[in-house]
Design a protein around this motif. Structure first.
Motif, PDB file in Angstrom:
ATOM      1  N   SER A 296      -5.088  -1.016  -7.295  1.00 38.74           N
ATOM      2  CA  SER A 296      -6.315  -0.244  -7.194  1.00 38.74           C
ATOM      3  C   SER A 296      -6.004   1.063  -6.477  1.00 38.74           C
ATOM      4  O   SER A 296      -5.084   1.138  -5.670  1.00 38.74           O
TER       5      SER A 296
ATOM      6  N   ASP B  73     -14.807  -0.113   5.033  1.00 34.66           N
ATOM      7  CA  ASP B  73     -13.725   0.864   5.070  1.00 34.66           C
ATOM      8  C   ASP B  73     -13.906   1.704   6.326  1.00 34.66           C
ATOM      9  O   ASP B  73     -15.019   2.118   6.650  1.00 34.66           O
TER      10      ASP B  73
ATOM     11  N   LEU C 188      -5.944   5.523  -1.014  1.00 36.45           N
ATOM     12  CA  LEU C 188      -5.116   4.426  -0.528  1.00 36.45           C
ATOM     13  C   LEU C 188      -4.886   3.506  -1.725  1.00 36.45           C
ATOM     14  O   LEU C 188      -5.832   2.964  -2.300  1.00 36.45           O
TER      15      LEU C 188
ATOM     16  N   ASN D 171      -3.518   0.164  -3.520  1.00 39.03           N
ATOM     17  CA  ASN D 171      -3.283  -1.246  -3.206  1.00 39.03           C
ATOM     18  C   ASN D 171      -2.594  -1.895  -4.382  1.00 39.03           C
ATOM     19  O   ASN D 171      -2.896  -1.580  -5.536  1.00 39.03           O
TER      20      ASN D 171
ATOM     21  N   ARG E 280       0.803  -1.216   0.000  1.00 39.71           N
ATOM     22  CA  ARG E 280       0.000   0.000   0.000  1.00 39.71           C
ATOM     23  C   ARG E 280       0.842   1.275   0.000  1.00 39.71           C
ATOM     24  O   ARG E 280       2.002   1.272   0.398  1.00 39.71           O
TER      25      ARG E 280
HETATM   26  O1  LIG Z   1      -9.007  -2.968  -4.445  1.00 40.01           O
HETATM   27  C1  LIG Z   1     -10.220  -2.732  -4.353  1.00 40.01           C
HETATM   28  O2  LIG Z   1     -11.003  -2.799  -5.287  1.00 40.01           O
HETATM   29  C2  LIG Z   1     -10.763  -2.344  -3.010  1.00 40.01           C
HETATM   30  C3  LIG Z   1      -9.754  -2.414  -1.928  1.00 40.01           C
HETATM   31  C4  LIG Z   1     -10.374  -2.126  -0.630  1.00 40.01           C
HETATM   32  O3  LIG Z   1     -11.442  -2.558  -0.339  1.00 40.01           O
HETATM   33  C5  LIG Z   1      -9.691  -1.237   0.317  1.00 40.01           C
HETATM   34  O4  LIG Z   1      -8.530  -0.860   0.097  1.00 40.01           O
HETATM   35  O5  LIG Z   1     -10.311  -0.880   1.320  1.00 40.01           O
END
Ligand SMILES: O=C(O)CCC(=O)C(=O)O
Ligand SMILES: [Fe+2]
Length: 638
Positions: free
Chosen positions: A453, A371, A341, A343, A107
């Motif tokens: 993401s 979240d 954030l 990922n 992250r």
């Molecule tokens: O990667 C995603 O689509 C969502 C990730 C997620 O739920 C988060 O980072 O809280």
């Protein structure tokens, strides 16, 4: 003695202990009812999918990749690759119910300058995203590539801010007019997903190479959000062990006895994955269509929202001490996402992903969770970028398609409404609007190739910005007078409430900022110098607060002080010191845990501030045990 401890801990701990018990009971009941069965879930190829979406998941909006400008895609995807190649994406060593756990995904936080985002006892400090303004001012805290990357994500953020409420619910029907694939209602579509031409996933970030070295610790990673959700809301990771929904579920599901077994007695088709684990191209079906027998989802045990509100309110109050309680902020009006954030996960480099335990949706990259740390009812906007992988093209019968990434959604505390599974092609975005995040949980189901993401949020920042903590420090320091001639210090007011307030701020800056920051090692300073100076300044302020505590102690220990006032002061001091002592110990443990030892030097936690017993520069010792004893015995003698 009055409970004067930092509310951050004592009050939250008590409340979560209360609700933990209730939740455990609730969980156990649901599990009993569920028995060995899996809960059905629907994907796009299943009849009733659209109805289910409309009736039970209406806060979820899909924004197909084709509806974003192509240049934006290009810049955002390049930015994500840059961040990976620079090693900015790192797994967090989070703390969950007294355990240290690495997150499965790597992250990074980007956002408004000075903003932070707190999750799983970890405060992430935002790498500031850049805009024309800061560029023009010539502010440079990081190299040009990183700056460009941050700017691209800021542009994406700007797009999301204006787009997230543009779409009405029904609009998702027409949003992608180019619509590569049209699916007629009720029809199964086996068309395979079209991968856009993305750059190849070639650079190996150090986060990937590290994964294999961590051996047994890896097995814990996928539990993080499950445990988190247990902390924050529901804790919905089912455990068939011990007959409750718990975090240990991975063992039973990973051993595989039941995870892939579909319920035999359900009438709802569950088989998105039955299409070979691949992603059929699909387009959302029309609302009000002719799907036969739309499932009427039963929503029985809907989670009460009130918990959520209370949590948020307490969070805010606790950070602000007793002086300035403020009501929970509820999202109204135009949205300003203040952080994203990021990922990243490459499933090929990640061992032992946990099976989704309740529905049998497949391997999870991120387990079920809500979240946290968001403004109530604020939306979340997510950009999903799946790296193209050449290797797949020739394998498996030449189809060239790899299993895709999907998100799973479920209604919280509900085993009757079928789950929803939404496949994502590279560049697709989705929005979680209204109360979706609080009434539902989501998870991320791993595809076969690496994926990024970018999750844009309205973080609840009332106690989470640099300007906030700086002003808190000024509040405390306004009670310290420094003689300009001699440089000697004295406290201005000696009221117990004032002293208590100062000691609370002292703990806040030490544990919520300095130690949080240094625990993450050189992580921040390595890529971007934005936080370096402010952290130095906060440390200076904190050191003056050590002087204030020393003066406070001297006052309490002074002979001939008046009775009741002195007792109250001693109690206040004792409470703050006890809290400080315990928290220092917890941070020491975190810094020296066996997992922390596995990190390379530049990422390894730093136990800072730390100083030796005879450090002449420090007004008080690091270890407060002796002082605590002194104050305690003083109180006994009163
Ligand atoms: O990667 C995603 O689509 C969502 C990730 C997620 O739920 C988060 O980072 O809280
Ligand atoms: Fe999430």
């Amino acid at each position: 003695m009055k409970a004067r401890q930092c509310k951050h801990n004592s009050r939250n701990m008590k409340r979560s202990a209360d609700s933990e018990g209730e939740k455990r009971t609730k969980r156990r009941k649901l599990l009993q009812e569920l028995g060995d069965k899996k809960i059905p879930f629907l994907g796009p190829s299943n009849r009733g999918f659209q109805q289910l979406w409309d009736s039970s998941y209406s806060g979820l909006i899909l924004r197909k990749s084709c509806s974003l400008p192509a240049e934006l895609h290009g810049r955002v995807q390049a930015a994500l690759l840059t961040l990976r190649s620079k090693g900015c994406l790192l797994r967090d060593l989070v703390r969950v119910r007294d355990r240290d756990v690495f997150t499965a995904v790597s992250r990074a936080l980007l956002g408004e300058p000075g903003h932070t985002y707190r999750y799983l006892d970890t405060r992430l400090f935002a790498i500031p995203w850049h805009n024309e303004d800061s560029d023009a001012k010539g502010q440079s805290c990081c190299d040009p590539d990183l700056r460009a990357a941050c700017k691209a994500l800021w542009e994406l953020n700007t797009f999301f801010c204006s787009d997230v409420f543009q779409l009405k619910e029904g609009d998702r029907l027409t949003q992608c007019l180019k619509g590569e694939v049209e699916v007629k209602q009720g029809e199964e579509d086996e068309t395979e997903s079209k991968h856009s031409e993305e750059s190849k996933n070639s650079e190996g970030g150090d986060s990937e190479s590290r994964q294999s070295e961590e051996g047994d610790t890896e097995s814990k990673h996928s539990e993080e959000w499950d445990i988190e959700s247990k902390h924050s809301e529901e804790g919905c990771s089912l455990s068939k062990q011990e007959g409750e929904w718990d975090t240990e579920s991975k063992h039973s599901s990973e051993e595989g006895e039941s995870s892939q077994v579909k319920p035999s007695d359900t009438s709802v088709p569950t088989g998105y994955e039955h299409s070979g684990g691949k992603c059929p191209g699909w387009a959302p079906k029309a609302i009000g269509g002719t799907d036969a027998e739309p499932e009427k989802p039963v929503v029985e045990l809907k989670h009460s929202l009130s918990d959520y509100h209370i949590e948020d309110k307490e969070q805010q109050e606790s950070g602000q001490g007793c002086s300035q309680p403020s009501p929970p902020q509820v999202c109204t009006g135009p949205v300003k996402f203040n952080v994203t954030l990021l990922n990243y996960m490459d499933p090929a480099a990640t061992s032992q992903l946990k099976e989704e335990p309740y529905y049998g949706m497949g391997k999870m990259a991120v387990g079920w969770h809500h979240d946290e740390n968001l403004i109530i009812h604020s939306p979340v906007a997510v950009y999903s970028y799946t790296c193209h992988d050449d290797k797949g093209e020739s394998s498996e019968g030449g189809s060239g398609e790899k299993a895709c990434w999907r998100i799973g959604l479920k209604v919280a505390w509900d085993i009757h409404t079928p789950g929803l599974m939404l496949p994502l092609e590279s560049g697709d975005c989705y929005y979680m609007r209204d109360d979706l995040n609080s009434t539902h949980q989501h998870c991320v189901l791993a595809g076969e190739t690496a994926r990024f993401s970018s999750t844009h949020r309205v973080a609840e920042c009332s106690t989470g910005t640099l300007t906030y903590i700086q002003s808190r420090c000024q509040e405390a320091l306004s009670n310290l007078h420094t003689d300009p001639e001699t440089g000697s210090h004295r406290l201005l007011a000696l009221l117990p409430t004032t002293l208590q307030h100062c000691e609370e701020i002292h703990n806040e800056v030490e544990f919520e900022w300095l130690r949080q920051y240094w625990f993450q090692g050189q992580r921040y300073a390595r890529f971007c110098s934005w936080w370096t100076r402010p952290m130095e300044q906060l440390e200076k302020d904190w050191k003056l607060m050590e002087t204030m505590t020393m003066l406070f102690l001297a006052t309490v220990e002074e002979e001939g002080q008046a009775g009741e006032g002195r007792r109250e002061m001693a109690e206040t001091l004792l409470s703050a010191l006890t809290d400080r002592h315990q928290q220092r110990q917890t941070w020491r443990d975190r810094c020296h845990s066996s997992l922390a030892q596995t990190l390379p030097p530049e990422e390894a936690p730093v136990d800072r501030p730390f100083w030796g017993v005879d450090d002449p520069g420090m007004p008080l010792p690091f270890d407060l045990a002796d002082i605590i004893n002194r104050v305690e015995s003083l109180l006994w003698r009163m």
